[in-house]
Motif scaffolding. Structure first.
Motif, PDB file in Angstrom:
ATOM      1  N   UNK A   5      11.208 -12.960 -13.834  1.00  0.00           N
ATOM      2  CA  UNK A   5      10.461 -11.918 -14.538  1.00  0.00           C
ATOM      3  C   UNK A   5       9.046 -11.740 -14.019  1.00  0.00           C
ATOM      4  N   UNK A   6       8.622 -12.614 -13.094  1.00  0.00           N
ATOM      5  CA  UNK A   6       7.280 -12.469 -12.531  1.00  0.00           C
ATOM      6  C   UNK A   6       7.360 -12.402 -11.012  1.00  0.00           C
ATOM      7  N   UNK A   7       6.719 -11.392 -10.451  1.00  0.00           N
ATOM      8  CA  UNK A   7       6.601 -11.283  -8.996  1.00  0.00           C
ATOM      9  C   UNK A   7       5.132 -11.016  -8.683  1.00  0.00           C
ATOM     10  N   UNK A   8       4.732 -11.308  -7.454  1.00  0.00           N
ATOM     11  CA  UNK A   8       3.361 -10.936  -7.093  1.00  0.00           C
ATOM     12  C   UNK A   8       3.278 -10.698  -5.601  1.00  0.00           C
ATOM     13  N   UNK A   9       2.245  -9.976  -5.233  1.00  0.00           N
ATOM     14  CA  UNK A   9       2.035  -9.686  -3.812  1.00  0.00           C
ATOM     15  C   UNK A   9       0.549  -9.702  -3.516  1.00  0.00           C
ATOM     16  N   UNK A  10       0.255  -9.925  -2.255  1.00  0.00           N
ATOM     17  CA  UNK A  10      -1.148  -9.892  -1.863  1.00  0.00           C
ATOM     18  C   UNK A  10      -1.601  -8.440  -1.794  1.00  0.00           C
ATOM     19  N   UNK A  11      -2.754  -8.163  -2.339  1.00  0.00           N
ATOM     20  CA  UNK A  11      -3.284  -6.810  -2.289  1.00  0.00           C
ATOM     21  C   UNK A  11      -4.634  -6.745  -2.947  1.00  0.00           C
ATOM     22  N   UNK A  12      -5.282  -5.612  -2.751  1.00  0.00           N
ATOM     23  CA  UNK A  12      -6.614  -5.408  -3.320  1.00  0.00           C
ATOM     24  C   UNK A  12      -6.479  -4.398  -4.456  1.00  0.00           C
ATOM     25  N   UNK A  13      -6.960  -4.764  -5.634  1.00  0.00           N
ATOM     26  CA  UNK A  13      -6.801  -3.882  -6.791  1.00  0.00           C
ATOM     27  C   UNK A  13      -7.696  -2.641  -6.693  1.00  0.00           C
ATOM     28  N   UNK A  14      -8.599  -2.609  -5.704  1.00  0.00           N
ATOM     29  CA  UNK A  14      -9.410  -1.406  -5.492  1.00  0.00           C
ATOM     30  C   UNK A  14      -8.615  -0.335  -4.749  1.00  0.00           C
ATOM     31  N   UNK A  15      -7.591  -0.769  -4.032  1.00  0.00           N
ATOM     32  CA  UNK A  15      -6.885   0.185  -3.162  1.00  0.00           C
ATOM     33  C   UNK A  15      -5.374   0.227  -3.397  1.00  0.00           C
ATOM     34  N   UNK A  16      -4.855  -0.642  -4.251  1.00  0.00           N
ATOM     35  CA  UNK A  16      -3.400  -0.770  -4.383  1.00  0.00           C
ATOM     36  C   UNK A  16      -2.739   0.563  -4.773  1.00  0.00           C
ATOM     37  N   UNK A  17      -1.602   0.838  -4.145  1.00  0.00           N
ATOM     38  CA  UNK A  17      -0.819   2.044  -4.448  1.00  0.00           C
ATOM     39  C   UNK A  17       0.633   1.627  -4.483  1.00  0.00           C
ATOM     40  N   UNK A  18       1.189   1.415  -5.654  1.00  0.00           N
ATOM     41  CA  UNK A  18       2.577   0.951  -5.732  1.00  0.00           C
ATOM     42  C   UNK A  18       3.563   2.095  -5.952  1.00  0.00           C
ATOM     43  N   UNK A  19       3.043   3.275  -6.317  1.00  0.00           N
ATOM     44  CA  UNK A  19       3.896   4.431  -6.600  1.00  0.00           C
ATOM     45  C   UNK A  19       4.919   4.127  -7.695  1.00  0.00           C
ATOM     46  N   UNK A  20       4.485   3.361  -8.687  1.00  0.00           N
ATOM     47  CA  UNK A  20       5.321   3.066  -9.876  1.00  0.00           C
ATOM     48  C   UNK A  20       4.401   3.074 -11.082  1.00  0.00           C
TER      49      UNK A  20
END
Ligand SMILES: C[S@@+](CC[C@H](N)C(=O)[O-])C[C@H]1O[C@@H](n2cnc3c(N)ncnc32)[C@H](O)[C@@H]1O
Length: 244
Positions: free
Chosen positions: A84-99
């Motif tokens: 139920x938990x997943x994570x990925x490296x990314x910057x919350x200033x630029x993240x674009x998950x399209x969800x």
């Protein structure tokens, strides 16, 4: 050996040990109460700055599906894995998950790590873009009146497990005109088995905010602020007396 590294690099090696006294269970119960209060009893949560996945896994255990975004590759590599938990490296200033998610969470000062106006504005915009209509953005932050009232001071923290004993010295440098406190950490890690001592240094710049600033950020990014309360206690946000 002495190392100086960027934020949450060397520090992340000792993160879980440093915060083993932090009550993630109580914090997650509190967050669940906030979610439920706003009708989010299940569904998809996006966690900004998910660290080592502690809140995420606990929320997953409550039936939410949680996806974390974490800037530090080292923190991601140390992240708990659980259903139920997943994570990925990314910057919350630029993240674009399209969800879209039912709520965006940002816990344990992650917003305060965004010290530049552009960055904090970007985080609010990224939160807005990833929410369903009526979705909730829940975050904590350093609160300016509390920072002025309590005055950042030098603190020493010691934690030990079976392998390592660490001493962390936190020395704050206050930048009053910038609403910022640079916390200079020195960490002494003693390997109990080999006897080796490693010394690490990191500077964590932290920004504090007033409610009018938060309101302005909300207005600029299409949010309506529906609440502000003391973390965990739920008490109304105070107006602490400034001590001279
Ligand atoms: C104090 S830790 C909190 C971690 C976790 N939320 C917890 O409660 O244990 C702050 C985290 O925010 C992450 N962070 C800060 N700025 C970030 C950014 N712009 N994008 C993604 N993660 C960020 C840091 O790497 C760090 O893991």
């Amino acid at each position: 050996m002495k190392t100086t590294s960027s934020v949450f690099n060397a520090y992340s090696r000792y993160y879980d040990l440093l915060y083993q006294d932090k009550d993630y269970v109580a914090e997650t119960d509190y967050i669940q109460t906030l979610l439920v209060r706003h009708g989010i009893t299940h569904g998809n949560l996006l966690e900004f700055g998910s660290g080592t996945g502690k809140h995420g896994c606990l929320l997953a255990g409550m039936g939410y599906r949680v996806h974390g975004i974490e800037r530090s590759a080292d923190m991601v590599s140390r992240s708990m894995s659980c259903e139920g938990f997943t994570c990925e490296q990314g910057d919350i200033c630029t993240v674009q998950l399209h969800r879209s998610f039912d709520a965006v969470l940002s816990l344990f000062h992650v917003v305060s790590y965004q010290t530049r106006n552009d960055d904090v504005l970007a985080v609010f915009n990224r939160a807005a873009e990833h929410l369903t209509v009526g979705g909730l953005f829940v975050f904590d932050f350093w609160y300016s009146p509390a920072v002025y009232a309590q005055r950042p001071e030098v603190r020493v923290k010691r934690m030990t497990n079976e392998n390592t004993s660490i001493t962390r010295i936190a020395e704050p440098v206050v930048w009053q005109k910038e609403n910022r406190v640079d916390v200079h950490y020195t960490i002494y890690a003693h390997d109990i088995v080999s006897g080796a001592i490693e010394v690490m240094e990191e500077i964590h710049p932290m920004r504090h905010f007033s409610l009018p600033e938060i309101d302005l950020l909300c207005q600029m990014t299409g949010f309506e602020r529906i609440g502000a309360e003391e973390f965990l206690t739920g008490k109304p946000v105070g107006d602490p007396a400034i001590v001279n």
